[in-house]
Design an enzyme around this catalytic site. Structure first.
Site, PDB file in Angstrom:
ATOM      1  N   TYR A 143       0.826  -1.214   0.000  1.00 16.38           N
ATOM      2  CA  TYR A 143       0.000   0.000   0.000  1.00 16.38           C
ATOM      3  C   TYR A 143       0.860   1.264   0.000  1.00 16.38           C
ATOM      4  O   TYR A 143       0.488   2.280  -0.564  1.00 16.38           O
ATOM      5  CB  TYR A 143      -0.875   0.050   1.258  1.00 16.38           C
ATOM      6  CG  TYR A 143      -2.202  -0.644   1.152  1.00 16.38           C
ATOM      7  CD1 TYR A 143      -2.267  -2.017   0.988  1.00 16.38           C
ATOM      8  CD2 TYR A 143      -3.387   0.069   1.257  1.00 16.38           C
ATOM      9  CE1 TYR A 143      -3.491  -2.660   0.929  1.00 16.38           C
ATOM     10  CE2 TYR A 143      -4.612  -0.568   1.196  1.00 16.38           C
ATOM     11  CZ  TYR A 143      -4.664  -1.932   1.031  1.00 16.38           C
ATOM     12  OH  TYR A 143      -5.868  -2.561   0.967  1.00 16.38           O
ATOM     13  N   LYS A 192       3.365 -14.968   3.386  1.00 16.35           N
ATOM     14  CA  LYS A 192       3.605 -15.797   2.197  1.00 16.35           C
ATOM     15  C   LYS A 192       5.118 -16.004   2.119  1.00 16.35           C
ATOM     16  O   LYS A 192       5.784 -15.668   1.135  1.00 16.35           O
ATOM     17  CB  LYS A 192       3.032 -15.075   0.962  1.00 16.35           C
ATOM     18  CG  LYS A 192       3.044 -15.886  -0.304  1.00 16.35           C
ATOM     19  CD  LYS A 192       2.012 -17.000  -0.345  1.00 16.35           C
ATOM     20  CE  LYS A 192       2.186 -17.831  -1.595  1.00 16.35           C
ATOM     21  NZ  LYS A 192       1.317 -19.033  -1.612  1.00 16.35           N
ATOM     22  N   ASP A 224      -2.628 -18.241   1.679  1.00 19.75           N
ATOM     23  CA  ASP A 224      -3.602 -19.032   0.910  1.00 19.75           C
ATOM     24  C   ASP A 224      -4.272 -20.067   1.809  1.00 19.75           C
ATOM     25  O   ASP A 224      -5.488 -20.271   1.768  1.00 19.75           O
ATOM     26  CB  ASP A 224      -2.952 -19.667  -0.335  1.00 19.75           C
ATOM     27  CG  ASP A 224      -1.618 -20.349  -0.049  1.00 19.75           C
ATOM     28  OD1 ASP A 224      -1.080 -20.220   1.077  1.00 19.75           O
ATOM     29  OD2 ASP A 224      -1.108 -21.035  -0.961  1.00 19.75           O
ATOM     30  N   ASP A 248      -6.321  -6.785   4.540  1.00 24.82           N
ATOM     31  CA  ASP A 248      -7.466  -6.194   3.835  1.00 24.82           C
ATOM     32  C   ASP A 248      -8.361  -7.315   3.315  1.00 24.82           C
ATOM     33  O   ASP A 248      -9.581  -7.308   3.502  1.00 24.82           O
ATOM     34  CB  ASP A 248      -6.941  -5.333   2.674  1.00 24.82           C
ATOM     35  CG  ASP A 248      -8.072  -4.721   1.865  1.00 24.82           C
ATOM     36  OD1 ASP A 248      -9.034  -4.214   2.478  1.00 24.82           O
ATOM     37  OD2 ASP A 248      -7.994  -4.756   0.617  1.00 24.82           O
ATOM     38  N   ASP A 252     -12.162  -8.995   5.090  1.00 25.59           N
ATOM     39  CA  ASP A 252     -13.460  -9.063   4.388  1.00 25.59           C
ATOM     40  C   ASP A 252     -13.991 -10.488   4.437  1.00 25.59           C
ATOM     41  O   ASP A 252     -15.186 -10.722   4.648  1.00 25.59           O
ATOM     42  CB  ASP A 252     -13.316  -8.644   2.913  1.00 25.59           C
ATOM     43  CG  ASP A 252     -13.556  -7.151   2.707  1.00 25.59           C
ATOM     44  OD1 ASP A 252     -13.300  -6.375   3.648  1.00 25.59           O
ATOM     45  OD2 ASP A 252     -13.997  -6.772   1.598  1.00 25.59           O
TER      46      ASP A 252
END
Ligand code: IPM
Ligand code: MG
Length: 365
Positions: A143, A192, A224, A248, A252
């Site tokens: 970001y 990751k 993942d 982020d 959700d």
């Protein structure tokens, strides 16, 4: 008399209508305990672009810094989608988080018993309840790395640099471990690290900081796999700490466990008391102004504000209890139940405010 100063950033789309309900609830709670609430409004996002030509006016940053806490609705909408990236409403949101040094974003994903049937997950998966706290790093990662484009072999390439410094990871890891101590003492760090160097720095640093918290159990998970585990067995998670982009996305996903993204609150904290409180959902321009928006995420964000920035946990508890009571009595459109009336945004806010008043007045010594 205790005085609290709150800066209100209504933002765009459904922002103004949901924030209005949260303010109503805050007033009801503060009135019941004789706390003086000083509210000021400032511009952010599309509303600020329309009024003064920039998504984050300096006056907004100053006003926020002068306050004890900031209450935010949501920003963005199709009207501003074609603007260059520097002038988009989202830039205002990222900018205010960064200008106030709010690096820790707390996104609790719990399931209210009354909403079990609204969860898309099967009953046997959520039977024992879900109570996850996503701790998302908020001022670093891809970001805030360099964003640019270049030409190569006649093609245009867009790139965004993903990066984390040990300093940034250390402080968010400490936030996660501290919070875990007040909960079930388990932290899952998501990265990751099988592919990304950024994640290897992340994992090494979290592992090192964990030594300061021998009473908290740390585990690591690839992002993942975490996305899969959140729907396969969400009850395994207590505190889930991760970087900005993974946080982020996973927050959700986690929000849907609770039945609706309209239920999820968030707190963004830095090293001091000042915090920014906002629902995790967006500005939902398609339903703006129709009375359909669920104000509960914003109301629950106000409860987090009372807890984390204003040291008024009794009032925070009352709001959370009032939301539970409200869910037994009425619903907004997104969490409908055939046996309960469907309330508008405004009706829902008023019901919660009323409940808060009653709960606090009944408990007066
Ligand atoms: C969120 C939102 C923002 C983010 C957008 C609107 C910039 O999705 O708060 O989760 O990506 O942080
Ligand atoms: Mg998001």
């Amino acid at each position: 008399m205790k005085q609290v100063k709150i800066c209100v950033l209504e933002g765009d789309g459904i922002g103004p209508e949901i924030v209005k309900q949260a303010v109503k609830v805050l007033k009801s709670a503060c009135n019941a305990r004789g706390i003086e609430l000083e509210l000021t409004n400032a511009l952010l996002g599309g509303a600020a672009i329309d009024a003064v030509g920039t998504p984050l006016p300096d006056a907004t940053i100053e006003q926020c810094k002068k306050s004890d806490a900031v209450l935010l609705g949501a920003v963005g909408g199709p009207k501003w989608d074609s603007l260059p990236s520097e002038q988009r409403p989202e830039k205002g949101l990222l900018g205010i988080r960064s200008a106030l040094g709010l690096y820790a974003n707390l996104r609790p994903a719990a399931i209210f018993p009354a909403l079990r049937s609204a969860s898309p997950l099967k009953d046997d998966i959520i039977r024992d309840g879900i109570d996850i706290l996503v701790v998302r790093e908020l001022t670093g990662d891809v970001y805030f790395g360099k964003h640019a484009r270049k030409q190569e072999d006649g093609y245009e390439i867009g790139y965004d640099i993903m990066q984390y410094s040990t300093y940034e990871v250390e402080r968010i890891a400490r936030t996660a471990f501290e919070l875990a101590r007040k909960r079930n003492r388990r932290v899952t760090s998501v990265d990751k690290a099988n592919v990304l160097e950024t994640s290897r720095v992340w994992r090494e640093t979290v592992t090192r900081i964990a030594k300061e918290y021998p009473d908290v159990a740390l585990s690591h998970m690839y992002v993942d796999n975490a996305a899969m585990q959140l729907v396969r067995n969400p009850a395994q998670f207590d505190v889930l700490v991760t970087g900005n982009i993974f946080g982020d996305i996973l927050s959700d996903e986690a929000s849907m466990i609770s039945g609706s993204i309209g239920m999820l609150a968030s707190a963004s904290l830095g090293s001091g008391k000042l915090g920014l409180y906002e629902p995790i959902h967006g500005s939902a321009p398609d339903i703006a102004g129709k009375g359909l928006a669920n104000p509960l995420a914003t109301i629950l964000s106000a409860a987090m504000m009372l807890r984390f920035s204003l040291d008024l946990p009794e009032l925070a508890d009352a709001i959370e209890k009032a939301v539970e009571n409200t869910l037994d009595a009425a619903r907004t459109a997104d969490i409908q139940d055939p046996s309960l009336p469907v309330y508008t945004t405004e009706e829902m806010g008023s019901y919660v405010a009323d409940q808060v008043g009653q709960l606090l007045n009944n408990n007066k010594d």
